[in-house]
Structures are given as structure tokens and as C-alpha cells.
Write an enzyme that holds these catalytic residues in place. Structure first.
Site, PDB file in Angstrom:
ATOM      1  CG  ASN A  53      -0.271  -0.369   2.499  1.00 42.80           C
ATOM      2  OD1 ASN A  53       0.351  -1.413   2.570  1.00 42.80           O
ATOM      3  ND2 ASN A  53      -0.372   0.466   3.498  1.00 42.80           N
ATOM      4  CB  CYS A 102       2.113  10.451  10.810  1.00 42.63           C
ATOM      5  SG  CYS A 102       3.652  10.703   9.953  1.00 42.63           S
ATOM      6  CB  SER A 104     -10.968  -3.193   1.236  1.00 43.68           C
ATOM      7  OG  SER A 104     -11.600  -2.027   1.710  1.00 43.68           O
ATOM      8  N   GLY A 105     -13.866  -2.725  -0.243  1.00 42.65           N
ATOM      9  CA  GLY A 105     -14.671  -2.005  -1.225  1.00 42.65           C
ATOM     10  C   GLY A 105     -14.192  -0.602  -1.552  1.00 42.65           C
ATOM     11  CD  GLN A 145      -3.829   0.084  -1.377  1.00 46.30           C
ATOM     12  OE1 GLN A 145      -4.009   0.624  -2.465  1.00 46.30           O
ATOM     13  NE2 GLN A 145      -4.232   0.632  -0.243  1.00 46.30           N
TER      14      GLN A 145
HETATM   15  N1  PLP Z   1      -4.706  -3.933   3.672  1.00 43.47           N
HETATM   16  C1  PLP Z   1      -4.129  -3.000   2.898  1.00 43.47           C
HETATM   17  C2  PLP Z   1      -2.966  -3.374   2.045  1.00 43.47           C
HETATM   18  C3  PLP Z   1      -4.615  -1.693   2.886  1.00 43.47           C
HETATM   19  O1  PLP Z   1      -4.032  -0.774   2.130  1.00 43.47           O
HETATM   20  C4  PLP Z   1      -5.734  -1.385   3.716  1.00 43.47           C
HETATM   21  C5  PLP Z   1      -6.260  -0.014   3.778  1.00 43.47           C
HETATM   22  O2  PLP Z   1      -5.548   0.959   3.693  1.00 43.47           O
HETATM   23  C6  PLP Z   1      -6.306  -2.405   4.492  1.00 43.47           C
HETATM   24  C7  PLP Z   1      -5.759  -3.665   4.452  1.00 43.47           C
HETATM   25  C8  PLP Z   1      -7.485  -2.143   5.376  1.00 43.47           C
HETATM   26  O3  PLP Z   1      -8.668  -2.054   4.603  1.00 43.47           O
HETATM   27  P1  PLP Z   1      -9.964  -1.331   5.189  1.00 43.47           P
HETATM   28  O4  PLP Z   1      -9.701   0.139   5.113  1.00 43.47           O
HETATM   29  O5  PLP Z   1     -11.069  -1.769   4.268  1.00 43.47           O
HETATM   30  O6  PLP Z   1     -10.165  -1.817   6.563  1.00 43.47           O
END
Ligand code: PLP
Length: 385
Positions: A149, A323, A197-198, A177
Site C-alpha cells: 500500500n 503518522c 476491500s470495497g 491494494q
Molecule cells: N490492507 C491494505 C494493504 C490496505 O491498504 C488497507 C487499507 O488501507 C487495508 C488492508 C485495510 O482495509 P480497510 O480500510 O477496508 O479496513
């Protein structure tokens, strides 16, 4: 404003909102109710599950709807670890999202698990042989994200999964991502569990899914009324899952063409920044990176100050460092990639929305260059005001 924080979140697409609207208004039934309104909700749930399964090339029964990427990661890690552990050992990469890291930490503190964090190279790549070397007879699960991410590096998941299967170790990947940017065919990736994730793909916040390969033993982490075949209790968020499924479906159309266009624009941005900003360093893999990710360190200047300058010029992006609540901790991702603390603290991540155009890329490069000069001159005291 030019929004360059698509990895943080995206707006809900109009088609998605239109698909959700009936279930936020007239079609408000509970999918567990026996009457017509409930049956229509249950029907929408079935259709949404089929849509997601089609995109992932899996069976609908292998999809569990959740409240998003964080819950999917928690469920995958804790659920498989607590179900039928071969032992109390888990292997993850050192640059996983906090949802994976914290779930493993929970297992370590409360259930006596040992966690091996496999290192990455300077471009954020996990090398399959290092994962293989970390496996033990008591390894219960391995989790490596499909794409990072912060720096966008894409991991060789299929290769890692093949090594794991030779050792009969299940593999989870966080594809939060990667969705909308890379193919998500679970058979080709060879994974046993995958988080989605949506809100990263034009869907609503607070909804996502976990793919769980049929036969993979998993212990529920949310207990209650037994929805989702007993795997995840709670009244189903029908509007949310309908929106999520529609967003995923739209994100999978013409994937290669759209990713190619976005990667071209990203390459323009990277080339422009490296050319015009003295000392700028591209972080992450030069080629194997998410099409919309351009992340940099700007040694010698404060990342936070740069962010403010960029926002003054209408460019909204994010600092590469995590941060949290006022803590100016450099990103664990960059530290694990071998960047010194003071360099990691200068990280900025630009993540492009699909709607970005070439003339905007030129504006962005100009804004970055001007912002950098403003921050650098403040630092050296040459600014007069
Ligand atoms: N995993 C990754 C790689 C992410 O970038 C994020 C969100 O930034 C998440 C998990 C968490 O997802 P959610 O915001 O739907 O809880």
C-alpha cells in the site's frame, strides 16, 4: 483540487451508488427474514456473492462478506491460526499492512504463536526462497500481500504459493491494494485466502470480502447468529455487499487496458519528478509496481512540510510514513527496505485515480517541483518573508 490519494480511498462510483440505492430505501429487508422483503434481500446477497466469485474465479460459497480489508485480514490470520493449527508458527513479510501485523501480534501475545517476518530487498520485493527458508514443520500459515500500500511493489505470490504448497502450508494474501489493478484469479495465484476491500475500488467504505478456499479450516472470529454459513455472524450489509460486488465487477472490466493507461501516466509522473526535483528518490520496484503508485523520498526536506505546500497548490496526497495520532514514526515499510530513518521520514506517496489525465500530470510535476523548492529554501533560510 487534484486528488492523488487513491490508495487511501476512492469516491463511490455512480453505477455503484445506483446499485445500492434500492437496498438503502425500499428494499430494506433482513436477508434472514422469511417474508418477501427478506427473500429479496437474500436474493441480492446471492447475486452479489456470485459476482464476486466470478471475478475471483472461485465458488460463491468460498466468499465471506466482511466489514472491509481490516476484518478480512484479521479473520484470515486469526481464523486459520486458531482452527486447526499444525503448530504455532506463522510467516509473514516485514512490510505487511498493520491489520496483518497486529493480528499476528495478538496471536503472539495471547496464544503463544511465534511470528517470523521475512525481509524484503531495497525495492520492497519478497524473495520466494526466503519464505521457503522460514517454513517449519509447525508453520500454520503464511501471509504475503499481493501489492504494498505504500510503495506499490507487487509480490511474486504465485511463486511463493507454489513453494508453500510443497510444504502443505496455507497461504493468505492481502489483495486490498491490488484489486482493480491486477488480476485476482485465486487459482492462478494459488492462494488459500485473499482479503479485499470495497472503498479502494469505487465501492463503499466498511464492506469487503475474504476468499476462503473450500476445505480450509477456519474458526470464526465474530460470533452470533451464524450468518455467512456460520463463518461471520451479523445481519448482512445488503446495500454494502451489492455496492462492493458492483465495484469489483466494474474494476475488472478492461483491466489490462486501464492498468496500461494508468501505468503510462504514472511513468510520466515518475520521470518528471526524478528530472525536476533534485535528490528525489523513487521508492518501491521500478517495474513491478501498482499502475497508480508513484512514491518517493525527498531527502533533506520534511515530508510533512512538503505535503502542506502541495496542498496549498491544490495537490492532495499522503505522507508515506504511518503518522498515527501525532506520532511521527517513519514507515516500517521503508525502514524494512533499508532506508535510514531520516530518509524514510521524507516519504510522499502519490496514488493516481483512474480519471487522471496527462495535462494534470504536468500540473502535478510543476506543483511538486515548486513545493520542493519552497520547503528546501525554508530549510536553508533563503526564504524571505
Ligand atoms: N490492507 C491494505 C494493504 C490496505 O491498504 C488497507 C487499507 O488501507 C487495508 C488492508 C485495510 O482495509 P480497510 O480500510 O477496508 O479496513
Amino acid at each position: 483540487m487534484i486528488y492523488l490519494d487513491a490508495a487511501a480511498t476512492t469516491p463511490v462510483r455512480r453505477e455503484v451508488l445506483e446499485a445500492m440505492w434500492p437496498f438503502l430505501t425500499g428494499e430494506f429487508g433482513n436477508a434472514s427474514s422469511q417474508h418477501t422483503l427478506g427473500k429479496r434481500a437474500a436474493h441480492a446477497l446471492v447475486a452479489a456473492r456470485e459476482t464476486v466469485a466470478r471475478v475471483l474465479s472461485c465458488r460463491p460459497a468460498e466468499i465471506v462478506f466482511t466489514s472491509g480489508g481490516t476484518e478480512s485480514d484479521n479473520f484470515a490470520i486469526k481464523g486459520t491460526a486458531l482452527a486447526a493449527p499444525r503448530g504455532r508458527h506463522i510467516v509473514i513479510s516485514a512490510i505487511e499492512h498493520e491489520a496483518v501485523l497486529a493480528s499476528c501480534d495478538y496471536l503472539r501475545r495471547h496464544h503463544g504463536f511465534e511470528i517470523t517476518e521475512v525481509g524484503v530487498d531495497h525495492e520492497g520485493k519478497v524473495h520466494p526462497e526466503t519464505v521457503a527458508a522460514a517454513l517449519r514443520d509447525d508453520t500454520t500459515l503464511c501471509s504475503v500481500m499481493l501489492a504494498n500500500n505504500e510503495v506499490g511493489t507487487v509480490q511474486p505470490i504465485a511463486e511463493i504459493a507454489a513453494l508453500l504448497h510443497a510444504n502443505a502450508t496455507p497461504m493468505h494474501t492481502d489483495a486490498v491494494q491490488a484489486a482493480g489493478a491486477l488480476p485476482l484469479h485465486v487459482g492462478e495465484l494459488g492462494v488459500d485466502a485473499m482479503s479485499l476491500s470495497g472503498h479502494k475500488i469505487g465501492g463503499p467504505k466498511g464492506v469487503g470480502a475474504l476468499y476462503l478456499r473450500r476445505g480450509l479450516p477456519v474458526e470464526p472470529v465474530i460470533h452470533g447468529g451464524g450468518q455467512e454459513r456460520g463463518r461471520r455472524s451479523g445481519t448482512e450489509n445488503i446495500a454494502g455487499v451489492v455496492g462492493f460486488a458492483r465495484a469489483l465487477e466494474l474494476a475488472s472490466i478492461d483491466l489490462a487496458v486501464r492498468s496500461h493507461r494508468l501505468a503510462g501516466l504514472r511513468n510520466e509522473l515518475i520521470a518528471g519528478v526524478l528530472e525536476q526535483v533534485p535528490g528525489a528518490v523513487l521508492t518501491g520496484h521500478a517495474i513491478d509496481r501498482l499502475p497508480g503508485n508513484a512514491s518517493f523520498c525527498f531527502p533533506q526536506v520534511s515530508g510533512e512540510a512538503l505535503l502542506l505546500q502541495l496542498e496549498e497548490r491544490g495537490v492532495v496526497c499522503s505522507s508515506g510514513s504511518a503518522c498515527a495520532a501525532g506520532r511521527d514514526e517513519p514507515s516500517h515499510v521503508l525502514l524494512n527496505m533499508g532506508y535510514p530513518r531520516e530518509v524514510a521520514q521524507t516519504a510522499i506517496r502519490f496514488t493516481l485515480p483512474e480519471t487522471i489525465e496527462l495535462d494534470q500530470i504536468r500540473e502535478i510535476i510543476h506543483a511538486i517541483s515548486e513545493s520542493y523548492t519552497a520547503v528546501a529554501s525554508l530549510r536553508t533560510g533563503t526564504h524571505t518573508c
